[in-house]
Design an enzyme around this catalytic site. Sequence first.
Site, PDB file in Angstrom:
ATOM      1  N   HIS A 273      43.481  34.740  27.131  1.00  0.00           N
ATOM      2  CA  HIS A 273      43.313  35.444  28.403  1.00  0.00           C
ATOM      3  C   HIS A 273      44.496  35.125  29.295  1.00  0.00           C
ATOM      4  CE1 HIS A 273      41.489  36.929  32.110  1.00  0.00           C
ATOM      5  NE2 HIS A 273      40.697  37.603  31.317  1.00  0.00           N
ATOM      6  N   ASP A 331      35.397  39.784  25.407  1.00  0.00           N
ATOM      7  CA  ASP A 331      35.351  40.810  24.357  1.00  0.00           C
ATOM      8  C   ASP A 331      34.922  40.293  23.001  1.00  0.00           C
ATOM      9  OD1 ASP A 331      38.004  41.873  26.189  1.00  0.00           O
ATOM     10  OD2 ASP A 331      36.315  43.192  25.756  1.00  0.00           O
TER      11      ASP A 331
END
Length: 396
Positions: A273, A331
Amino acid sequence: KTGAFTFDPGFMSTAACKSAITYIDGDKGELLYRGYAIEQLATNCDYLETCYLLKNGELPSKAQYDVFTKTVREHTMVHEQLTRLYQGFRRDAHPMAILVGMVGSLSAYYQDSLDIANPEHRDVAAMRLIAKLPTITAMAYKYTIGEPFMFPRNDLDYSSNFLHMMFATPCEKYEPNPVLARALDRILILHADHEQNASTSTVRLAGSSGANPFACIAAGIACLWGPAHGGANEACVAMLEDLMAQGGVEKIGEFIAKVKDKNSSVKLMGFGHRVYKNYDPRAKLMRETCHEVLNELGLQDDPMFKLAMALEKIALEDEYFVSRKLYPNVDFYSGIVQKAMGIPVSLFTGIFAMARTIGWIAQWNEMIGDPEQKIGRPRQLYTGAPHRDVKPMAFR
Ligand code: SDX
């Protein structure tokens, strides 16, 4: 200031704007919407309560909640002429392509809520977008499978209504499973806002020029579509399906070696991320939701879920990921749970867009409402040719 970017020489990071909506502590793995921890919101609130919070800054009282949900219900249908636009798409069009087109075209139907200087217009546009995204998204799905569009059912809650519009048909009785509806509602809460991510920054930049809210949200949908951003859940399921086809758990070592190989572009989708250098708090909640849905559907032994957990366990112990602070993000599990719910992979990012619409609207509203906001105009570091004169073509 909104749209003013400061480039730190050390890295291409940007401090884009001030905002009072969402706070992320990437090192601690903390996410707050208007000061409330995502864990508490996902457990104690529903998605429309969270929408009210993000839009208005406070959680609603019962009376405020009733008015808000009633207003949403009154806007769930789309203009009949809008339904004809779907005919212009190929049946195998990607739902995100349809969403970009359909949401952008709302600008052509709702002239009465386009004057962004008018707070009432902004509010009507916001409620229309919150209410219509599920209808437009479900219609995109129905269109691609050749089934008739299902009208919204205003006796159902937001997520149950979406499942109804997705899976009901005129000839069969369909009642949404409340466990799946609650799981979807939690998935929407987890995706509702996330500070200045790529698609939100796109919405802010588009909005800073004074473009209408429908066009700005369409721009955000376009940006979210990318596999490095909202398209990662679709890419993550594809990665797991490939791995399963090649032999599943036994092949994890080989796959991880490929990811670590400097010359390979293979990424562990659903990991890493830009901001979280710790576990994405949404990933933990998504894994719990995944568990609940698989148990409800009797899929506890779902091979893809078991493969994902095995992959996560190995990656969390592997030096390559640990040293780079790569953890599962929102996700990693979201694709598995949506697939189990019968949602087609091609629609995962569409549901992410549906959920994130409230975040985009809240961030857009905050920017438009700032009297000092100026048009966004990022500068560049010029690396091209020095100033020079044009030579006649005969001498080139
Ligand atoms: C979302 O911004 C947001 O808030 C987005 C989002 C939201 O809610 O809006 O949270 C939603 O977009 C989540 C992210 C979904 N994307 C994916 O899961 C795709 C896989 N992830 C990677 O593409 C990547 O992690 C990014 C794009 C998410 C972040 O990329 P960065 O900023 O380049 O990651 P980094 O700087 O932390 O990378 C450090 C190193 C690099 O290797 P080295 O050059 O040091 O050798 O880690 C590597 C990267 O190549 N790396 C990965 C990796 N992610 C980073 N290696 C393997 N697999 C990965 N997933």
